[in-house]
Structure formats: structure tokens, C-alpha cells
Design a protein around this motif. Structure first.
Motif, short mmCIF file in Angstrom:
data_model
loop_
_atom_site.label_atom_id
_atom_site.label_comp_id
_atom_site.label_asym_id
_atom_site.label_seq_id
_atom_site.Cartn_x
_atom_site.Cartn_y
_atom_site.Cartn_z
N GLN A 139 -13.14 0.38 -4.82
CA GLN A 139 -11.88 0.61 -3.75
C GLN A 139 -10.30 1.24 -4.57
N PHE A 140 -9.81 2.10 -3.89
CA PHE A 140 -8.49 2.49 -4.30
C PHE A 140 -7.70 1.38 -4.75
N ARG A 141 -7.06 1.70 -5.99
CA ARG A 141 -6.29 0.68 -6.73
C ARG A 141 -5.16 0.29 -5.87
N ALA A 142 -4.49 1.20 -4.96
CA ALA A 142 -3.39 0.77 -4.18
C ALA A 142 -4.14 -0.30 -3.31
N ILE A 143 -5.12 0.06 -2.65
CA ILE A 143 -5.47 -1.10 -1.89
C ILE A 143 -5.77 -2.40 -2.32
N GLN A 144 -6.42 -2.48 -3.76
CA GLN A 144 -6.47 -3.64 -4.38
C GLN A 144 -5.42 -4.31 -4.54
N LEU A 160 -8.56 -5.89 -12.97
CA LEU A 160 -8.49 -7.12 -13.25
C LEU A 160 -7.68 -7.93 -12.24
N GLU A 161 -6.34 -7.28 -12.31
CA GLU A 161 -5.55 -8.25 -11.48
C GLU A 161 -5.87 -8.73 -10.29
N PHE A 162 -6.80 -7.90 -9.61
CA PHE A 162 -7.23 -8.35 -8.40
C PHE A 162 -8.51 -9.36 -8.47
N TYR A 204 -10.60 6.77 -10.49
CA TYR A 204 -11.76 5.86 -10.00
C TYR A 204 -11.61 4.50 -10.35
N ALA A 205 -11.78 3.48 -9.20
CA ALA A 205 -11.25 2.15 -9.75
C ALA A 205 -12.74 1.28 -10.37
N LEU A 257 0.68 -1.24 -0.01
CA LEU A 257 -0.03 -0.18 0.13
C LEU A 257 0.97 1.41 0.06
N SER A 258 1.83 1.36 0.77
CA SER A 258 2.60 2.54 0.78
C SER A 258 3.45 2.75 -0.41
N ASN A 259 3.81 1.73 -1.11
CA ASN A 259 4.55 1.91 -2.24
C ASN A 259 3.54 2.30 -3.55
N GLU A 260 2.47 1.69 -3.39
CA GLU A 260 1.59 2.13 -4.37
C GLU A 260 0.70 3.43 -4.16
#
Ligand code: PLP
Length: 410
Positions: free
Chosen positions: A284-289, A83-85, A77-78, A65-68
Motif C-alpha cells: 500500500q502507498f506509504r502515505a496511506i500507511q 517498519l513504522e506501520f 513501491y512499498a 495523507l495530504s501532507n505525505e
């Protein structure tokens, strides 16, 4: 006159909204805790009522998360997710539950935690007058939304004599004819019961016979121990034709506040959910995904969490049984659901679990969650505050000492 009185929708009580003097269970617990703190400021409350993990997400997940978080490509907007998730979720379903042949583009969509997913699903299915069958006691979000939509809820009691499974044969024909949703949740909150393959097979047959969509709330599905392997509803033949399963990152990966979940199963229902979701939130925020993908690839994290809960249950169940409860170690969840005491040797009587729970907070500074829906029970969670075995043992010993003094009768 406050004209909002006339604006509030009937589903919230219309003119009566906000006027109820009824105090809800969790508010009562909160008030009893505050009272206990005031009366005994030097005695820490032992909190056995918590419904979420006691520790944060693994540092390797936090690191993603911190890197992304600051990357430009993650800022959008996600919508209905990346798709990766979905691909990671499909691999996870195969690795953990043996469910293969999932098409990540058709059978899986993410959600901002499973709570909103369970709220949106009735919007896909319920018209006024339709019925949701829901296990009770249970997590009430799907039922609440069914009522908001003008539908009704038919409760399926989870009784000890039926091993905390609903008795589907007892649902009357006139209810079945209006029922559109069967909401189940295994491993179950609060009873701790886990599903059997036979039960899931019975559910598929029941759904087919009565043309009912199954929503299996799998929030605790990966949290299992003592030789019980995580079991997915979708691993049963025909389940994909009748329902979906809702998986959460909250309990298996200690990501409660992160808000990430996924729906998996029947293509048409997943598509209907995606449509409602798309009209409700922007994902949801892409970094969280992306952090979620790391979690789904790190099965060891769940295993370590399960080992910890299992160890804590061994201590808790032994102590409760020594105190006169009839506690059994569950094979899943982090909840121990036990018969509520009837009173104390000194003559105090509890008519409901709620009274017993309040008494335990006020007199022993021990917090539990009471359930009176199908018999009187207390729920003890093993997510109490402690670090390592020695501290865990200290907490349980202290809990036992305090409860012994109360001289509870059963
Ligand atoms: C049975 C059950 N389902 C769903 C949820 C919601 O989980 P989340 O929204 O964090 O995914 C909970 C949370 O406590 C739960 O107990």
C-alpha cells in the motif's frame, strides 16, 4: 466461436463461465432498490443494509495523507510495508488488546485491506483436497480461495441455540483429518456476536489437537460497546502457536476505501503470507500507511464511533422489538441480526429471508441484508445516513412507521 470459452479456468466454471442465470443476493437487493426508486421516486430509501461506516475518516488522518502524498520519499513501491506501520500496529495491539511481546519485524505485515489478506492466506496453506472450516453465515473470501485452489469448505453453522459460536465438537473426524484452516470472525458479521475468552481458549485447544491453522478475522475487533472490551485471539495463551489475526483499518477508523490492514500472529504463517503477498502486490502507498499510523495512535476516534453506533443501536433495537422482531443489542460490530418475518397479516408468506428483504425494499423502501444460511435472518446496520441524535431518531421513527404499515407476522 469465441475461443475464450476454452480458456477460462475450471475454477471459474470453465465453458460455463458467465452463463449462469442465477442472480446473487446483493444483485437482487440492487435491483429491488432500483425498482422501488422508479415506483416511488419521492420516497427516499432508508438504507439499513450498508456494510461500511457512514462518515469519512477523521480529518486528522486525512491531513497526514495530504501532507505525505506528494513527498518524494513516499513514492516508491512499498513492497511488504514500512517498519513504522508495523511498529505502530504492535503498540496498538498492546494498548487496545494487551498483546505484548510482538516483534514488528516477525509477527506483523500490512495488507491492502483485509479482503486481499483473507484471499492470500489459503494460498499459503491449501493444497487440492484440503479443507477449510468456515463459520456460516460469514465473509466468504477465504472459502472462495480455498475452492479456487482445489480445496473444499466445511461450513460451521452459527446457530442461535449455540449463541452464534461454531460447535467444534460436531466436526466429523474424516473432515478434521483433511482440515488445514479454521476461519472464524469475532466480533461477527452478520450475527454481531462477540468472542469470549473461553471460546478463544477452546479454539486454541481444537487447533492444537487437530493441527489446524486459525485465521481470526478481526475486522470489527475494536468496534465494541456496553462494557465489552475489545478482545484479541492472540491474548489467549498458545494462540500465537496456532494462528494469526487479521486487523483492518476500515471499520475502526472509517478508512474503508483507503485499503489498509495488518496480519499479526504466528511467525511462520506471517512469513508465508509475506511471501505470497510479495509475489502478488507491491504494498500500500506509504502515505496511506503513514496516515494509518496516525489512526492507530488515535484511539479516541474509535471510541467516538463506538459511542455513536451504541446510541443508534438503542434506538434501532427498541423500535424493532416494538414491531415484533426479537432484537438484541450486540456488543460489537454495527450489525443487528434479527429473525426474519414469516409474512404479513394480509396473508403474504415469506419462505426465506431473501423474500422478506425484497418485500421490505419494494413495499416500505427499507433496505436490509437477508441471510438464509443458518435460519432466516435480516441484518440491519446502524451505519445509515444521519447526522446527530435528532436525525438518527427521525430515521428510526420513519423506519418504524413504514414497517408498522406492513403488519408483519413472526
Ligand atoms: C467480516 C469481514 N471481514 C473482512 C472485511 C473486509 O474488510 P477490509 O477489506 O475493508 O479490511 C469485511 C468487510 O465488510 C468484513 O465484514
Amino acid at each position: 466461436m469465441d475461443f475464450f470459452e476454452t480458456l477460462i479456468a475450471e475454477r471459474l466454471g470453465g465453458k460455463n463461465f458467465g452463463k449462469s442465470t442465477e442472480i446473487y443476493k446483493f444483485e437482487k437487493i440492487k435491483r429491488a432498490k432500483a425498482e422501488a426508486k422508479l415506483k416511488f421516486p419521492d420516497i427516499p430509501i432508508i438504507d439499513m443494509g450498508v456494510g461500511e461506516p457512514d462518515v469519512p475518516a477523521d480529518p486528522t488522518i486525512v491531513e497526514v495523507l495530504s501532507n505525505e502524498a506528494g513527498k518524494s520519499e513516499n513514492r516508491w513501491y512499498a513492497d511488504n510495508g514500512i517498519l513504522e506501520f508495523q511498529e505502530a500496529a504492535a503498540r496498538y495491539m498492546e494498548k487496545v488488546y494487551g498483546v505484548s511481546n510482538l516483534d514488528p519485524t516477525k509477527h506483523i505485515v500490512h495488507g491492502i485491506g483485509s479482503k486481499p489478506v483473507l484471499a492470500l492466506l489459503p494460498i499459503c496453506l491449501i493444497n487440492p483436497g484440503d479443507i477449510t472450516l468456515a463459520t456460516s453465515p460469514g465473509y466468504g473470501v477465504t472459502s472462495t480461495y480455498t475452492r479456487y485452489l482445489g480445496g473444499d469448505v466445511y461450513q460451521l453453522p452459527l446457530l442461535q441455540e449455540n449463541n452464534y459460536f461454531p460447535d467444534l465438537k460436531k466436526v466429523p473426524a474424516e473432515i478434521l483429518s483433511k482440515a488445514k484452516i479454521l476461519y472464524i470472525n469475532y466480533p461477527n458479521n452478520p450475527t454481531g456476536q462477540v468472542a469470549t475468552l473461553d471460546f478463544f481458549k477452546e479454539v486454541v485447544e481444537f487447533a492444537n489437537q487437530n493441527k489446524i491453522a486459525v485465521i481470526q478475522d478481526a475486522a470489527y475487533a475494536a468496534v465494541t460497546f456496553d462494557g465489552y472490551s475489545p478482545l484479541s485471539f492472540l491474548s489467549v495463551d498458545g494462540a500465537m502457536d496456532v494462528g494469526i489475526e487479521v486487523h483492518s483499518m476500515s471499520k475502526a477508523f472509517n478508512m474503508t476505501g483507503w485499503r489498509l490492514a495488518f496480519v499479526v500472529g504466528n511467525e511462520k504463517l506471517v512469513n508465508a503470507y509475506a511471501t505470497v503477498k510479495d509475489n502478488t502486490d507491491s504494498g500500500q502507498f506509504r502515505a496511506i500507511q503513514k496516515a494509518g499510523i496516525r489512526a492507530l495512535n488515535s484511539l479516541q476516534i474509535t471510541k467516538e464511533t463506538c459511542d455513536k453506533y451504541s446510541r443508534r443501536f438503542d434506538l434501532l433495537v427498541t423500535a424493532l422489538n416494538e414491531l415484533g422482531f426479537s432484537a438484541e443489542k450486540p456488543k460489537g460490530t454495527f450489525y443487528c441480526y434479527v429473525n426474519s418475518p414469516k409474512g404479513t397479516k394480509s396473508g403474504i408468506r415469506f419462505d426465506k429471508a431473501e423474500e422478506a428483504s425484497t418485500f421490505l425494499i419494494k413495499e416500505a423502501q427499507i433496505s436490509t441484508v437477508p441471510w438464509d444460511n443458518a435460519g432466516a435472518y435480516l441484518r440491519f446496520s446502524v451505519t445509515f445516513n444521519a447526522s446527530g441524535y435528532e436525525e438518527e431518531k427521525k430515521v428510526i421513527d420513519e423506519m418504524k412507521k413504514r414497517l408498522q404499515k406492513l403488519e408483519l407476522v413472526f
